[in-house]
Write a protein that holds these residues in place. Structure first.
Motif, PDB file in Angstrom:
ATOM      1  N   ALA A   1       0.880  -1.307   0.147  1.00  0.00           N
ATOM      2  CA  ALA A   1      -0.066  -0.061  -0.044  1.00  0.00           C
ATOM      3  C   ALA A   1       1.019   1.407  -0.117  1.00  0.00           C
ATOM      4  O   ALA A   1       0.748   2.304  -0.790  1.00  0.00           O
ATOM      5  N   LEU A   2       2.042   1.027   0.842  1.00  0.00           N
ATOM      6  CA  LEU A   2       2.792   2.267   0.683  1.00  0.00           C
ATOM      7  C   LEU A   2       3.490   2.699  -0.374  1.00  0.00           C
ATOM      8  O   LEU A   2       4.045   3.718  -0.941  1.00  0.00           O
ATOM      9  N   LEU A   3       3.899   1.370  -1.160  1.00  0.00           N
ATOM     10  CA  LEU A   3       4.599   1.416  -2.434  1.00  0.00           C
ATOM     11  C   LEU A   3       3.837   1.971  -3.487  1.00  0.00           C
ATOM     12  O   LEU A   3       4.609   2.388  -4.435  1.00  0.00           O
ATOM     13  N   ALA A   4       2.540   1.599  -3.466  1.00  0.00           N
ATOM     14  CA  ALA A   4       1.874   1.851  -4.595  1.00  0.00           C
ATOM     15  C   ALA A   4       1.916   3.390  -5.345  1.00  0.00           C
ATOM     16  O   ALA A   4       1.999   3.326  -6.666  1.00  0.00           O
ATOM     17  N   PRO A   5       2.155   4.466  -4.511  1.00  0.00           N
ATOM     18  CA  PRO A   5       2.384   5.783  -5.307  1.00  0.00           C
ATOM     19  C   PRO A   5       3.788   5.662  -6.182  1.00  0.00           C
ATOM     20  O   PRO A   5       3.588   6.130  -7.325  1.00  0.00           O
ATOM     21  N   LEU A   6       4.691   5.106  -5.711  1.00  0.00           N
ATOM     22  CA  LEU A   6       5.833   4.948  -6.499  1.00  0.00           C
ATOM     23  C   LEU A   6       5.846   3.964  -7.534  1.00  0.00           C
ATOM     24  O   LEU A   6       6.383   4.417  -8.513  1.00  0.00           O
ATOM     25  N   ARG A   7       5.350   3.186  -7.361  1.00  0.00           N
ATOM     26  CA  ARG A   7       5.174   1.904  -8.274  1.00  0.00           C
ATOM     27  C   ARG A   7       4.417   2.521  -9.445  1.00  0.00           C
ATOM     28  O   ARG A   7       4.710   2.410 -10.758  1.00  0.00           O
ATOM     29  N   ALA A   8       3.454   3.351  -9.165  1.00  0.00           N
ATOM     30  CA  ALA A   8       2.486   3.916 -10.075  1.00  0.00           C
ATOM     31  C   ALA A   8       3.084   5.290 -11.006  1.00  0.00           C
ATOM     32  O   ALA A   8       3.004   5.346 -12.055  1.00  0.00           O
ATOM     33  N   ALA A   9       4.104   6.021 -10.277  1.00  0.00           N
ATOM     34  CA  ALA A   9       4.683   6.816 -10.850  1.00  0.00           C
ATOM     35  C   ALA A   9       5.658   6.679 -11.925  1.00  0.00           C
ATOM     36  O   ALA A   9       5.952   7.503 -12.767  1.00  0.00           O
ATOM     37  N   VAL A  10       6.281   5.449 -11.893  1.00  0.00           N
ATOM     38  CA  VAL A  10       7.347   5.150 -12.692  1.00  0.00           C
ATOM     39  C   VAL A  10       7.200   3.654 -13.367  1.00  0.00           C
ATOM     40  O   VAL A  10       6.603   2.821 -12.760  1.00  0.00           O
ATOM     41  N   ALA A  11       7.463   3.675 -14.572  1.00  0.00           N
ATOM     42  CA  ALA A  11       7.434   2.247 -15.551  1.00  0.00           C
ATOM     43  C   ALA A  11       8.638   1.350 -15.002  1.00  0.00           C
ATOM     44  O   ALA A  11       9.612   1.572 -15.872  1.00  0.00           O
ATOM     45  N   TRP A  12       8.695   0.686 -13.910  1.00  0.00           N
ATOM     46  CA  TRP A  12       9.796   0.005 -13.522  1.00  0.00           C
ATOM     47  C   TRP A  12      10.129  -1.038 -14.441  1.00  0.00           C
ATOM     48  O   TRP A  12       9.194  -1.752 -14.874  1.00  0.00           O
ATOM     49  N   ASP A  13      11.468  -1.329 -14.622  1.00  0.00           N
ATOM     50  CA  ASP A  13      11.846  -2.470 -15.645  1.00  0.00           C
ATOM     51  C   ASP A  13      11.987  -3.687 -14.731  1.00  0.00           C
ATOM     52  O   ASP A  13      12.005  -4.714 -15.232  1.00  0.00           O
ATOM     53  N   ASP A  14      12.198  -3.488 -13.149  1.00  0.00           N
ATOM     54  CA  ASP A  14      12.103  -4.752 -12.548  1.00  0.00           C
ATOM     55  C   ASP A  14      11.734  -4.337 -10.990  1.00  0.00           C
ATOM     56  O   ASP A  14      11.826  -3.171 -10.831  1.00  0.00           O
ATOM     57  N   ASP A  15      10.980  -5.244 -10.417  1.00  0.00           N
ATOM     58  CA  ASP A  15      10.395  -5.047  -9.329  1.00  0.00           C
ATOM     59  C   ASP A  15      10.511  -6.349  -8.262  1.00  0.00           C
ATOM     60  O   ASP A  15       9.807  -7.382  -8.551  1.00  0.00           O
ATOM     61  N   THR A  16      11.386  -6.370  -7.518  1.00  0.00           N
ATOM     62  CA  THR A  16      11.735  -7.341  -6.690  1.00  0.00           C
ATOM     63  C   THR A  16      11.416  -7.207  -5.066  1.00  0.00           C
ATOM     64  O   THR A  16      11.621  -8.227  -4.120  1.00  0.00           O
ATOM     65  N   VAL A  17      10.536  -6.385  -4.813  1.00  0.00           N
ATOM     66  CA  VAL A  17       9.919  -6.153  -3.447  1.00  0.00           C
ATOM     67  C   VAL A  17       9.121  -7.114  -3.042  1.00  0.00           C
ATOM     68  O   VAL A  17       8.161  -7.405  -3.699  1.00  0.00           O
ATOM     69  N   ALA A  18       9.395  -7.798  -1.952  1.00  0.00           N
ATOM     70  CA  ALA A  18       8.591  -9.257  -1.546  1.00  0.00           C
ATOM     71  C   ALA A  18       8.930  -9.506  -0.050  1.00  0.00           C
ATOM     72  O   ALA A  18      10.022  -9.123   0.338  1.00  0.00           O
ATOM     73  N   PRO A  19       8.257 -10.411   0.336  1.00  0.00           N
ATOM     74  CA  PRO A  19       8.866 -10.869   1.893  1.00  0.00           C
ATOM     75  C   PRO A  19      10.276 -11.405   1.759  1.00  0.00           C
ATOM     76  O   PRO A  19      10.572 -11.992   0.708  1.00  0.00           O
TER      77      PRO A  19
END
Length: 401
Positions: A257-275
């Motif tokens: 939920a806290l990451l949602a604005p950053l994820r939406a603001a940039v077209a990321w090429d990779d995203d490994t944020v997880a437990p």
């Protein structure tokens, strides 16, 4: 690595003698002999932050003193002088615990804690030195254990500044933290060719996002212009890459939920944020784990100027790696037991590294490139201005040899 080499290959020890120690008694004997022979003493474990070589004195190599014992009931770990954070993480993880370690598992525990220790979750945990319970020392006359109860003034010095001359840390006892709810990883965006100015939008988006984060989220960003060299992965050669590292102690739902604005603001090429299993925490910043020659400096700031951020992504020329770590939260508050960690009044730490040497660039040119980036943030420098733990490599004006 040998006893005279280290992770920092730009500086070479040239001692008159090397003593590889396996316990505190060996250190006591080495110090007594050094005093008898009038030799200056340098202590060496991993050499990540090496700045001054041993030149003609006695080098005490503590790397074999790497034992780690965990007390899961007391939630503490005792780490020998040669232990790395990878050793402590591996020992604590089976108990559902984690130490307040940093981004690189091969960094030595003692040197890191002596400088304060900017941990992966520093905003939630505070500085790593805040969690030190006791420090064991060797002197020419014997050994001593220092704690807040036995010597509060010296204990504060040991936690954030380091030991007095003539004392050698042989082990530390550090508090451990729970790993339930730990989330972490990286967001990666390729900004374009390394030899052309990059688009600062992703960096601005990260800076804006951090301005309202709660304490349980710690983040940092790095911008790396990779040279076009054949040993690098094809997708990185000649490219400028931005990487955001994220560590949260609030669990996956809250983190998403806290990451949602950053994820939406940039077209990321990779995203490994997880437990995140603490044993896999190197994935957060994906820093190089091979020895190399580097130098660098830092500035502590109360905020990030947009002009400074744009300088980071627009500069071309010799390779310079810029990292920005978000501070504040618990890192900005006084610890329960006094220590001497610097930087509590800073909102961010900006550090700039440059490779140098025969296969890169001359030392003085590398320093000029580092300063060029740091100058873009100097107007927001705090009273402390910089943190000594983030100064790397040979002194300015001294050849790397």
């Amino acid at each position: 690595m040998t006893s005279t080499r280290s992770f920092q290959t730009g500086i070479t020890h040239r001692p008159s003698a090397v003593v590889t120690v396996t316990g505190a008694d060996d250190v006591v004997a080495a110090l007594a002999r050094a005093g008898h022979d009038g030799l200056a003493v340098t202590v060496h474990a991993t050499g990540h932050g090496l700045r001054r070589p041993c030149d003609g004195g006695l080098l005490i190599d503590t790397a074999p003193m790497a034992e780690v014992t965990v007390d899961p009931v007391a939630r503490t770990a005792r780490a020998g002088a040669g232990a790395t954070w990878g050793d402590v993480v591996a020992a604590a993880a089976p108990h559902g615990l984690r130490p307040p370690h940093g981004s690189a598992p091969s960094v030595g525990v003692v040197g890191y804690l002596s400088g304060g220790g900017l941990g992966l979750a520093v905003r939630a945990d505070g500085w790593a030195a805040d969690h030190v319970h006791a420090v064991e020392l060797a002197r020419a006359g014997g050994t001593v254990r220092v704690s807040a109860a036995s010597d509060p003034r010296y204990f504060a010095r040991l936690r954030g500044t380091g030991p007095d001359d003539g004392d050698v840390v042989t082990a530390v006892v550090v508090g451990l933290l729970g790993s339930d709810g730990l989330v972490g990883g990286g967001l990666v965006r390729v900004l374009g060719d390394a030899d052309t100015p990059g688009d600062p939008a992703a960096l601005h988006a990260w800076a804006d996002w951090t301005s309202a984060l709660p304490d349980d989220v710690t983040s940092g960003v790095s911008v790396v212009p990779y040279p076009d060299l054949p040993f690098l992965p094809a997708h990185l050669r000649g490219r400028r890459v931005l990487r955001v590292g994220v560590v949260s102690t609030g669990g996956p739902g809250r983190t998403d939920a806290l990451l949602a604005p950053l994820r939406a603001a940039v077209a990321w090429d990779d995203d490994t944020v997880a437990p995140l299993d603490p044993r896999a925490s190197a994935r957060v910043y994906a820093e190089p784990e091979f020895p190399h020659a580097y130098l660098g400096d830092d500035v502590l700031v109360d905020g990030l100027d947009r002009d400074g951020l744009e300088r980071v992504v627009s500069r071309t020329g010799p390779m310079v790696v810029t990292g920005i770590r978000h501070l504040g939260g618990r890192a900005g508050r006084a610890p329960a037991v006094a220590d001497t960690v610097r930087g509590r009044d800073a909102a961010y730490c900006v550090n700039v590294l440059a490779p140098f040497g025969d296969d890169a660039v001359p030392t003085q040119l590398a320093w000029r490139e580092v300063d060029d980036v740091l100058d873009g943030f100097a107007a927001r420098a705090t009273r402390e201005r910089s943190h000594p733990a983030f100064r790397f490599g040979p002194h300015r004006g001294v050849p790397a040899s």
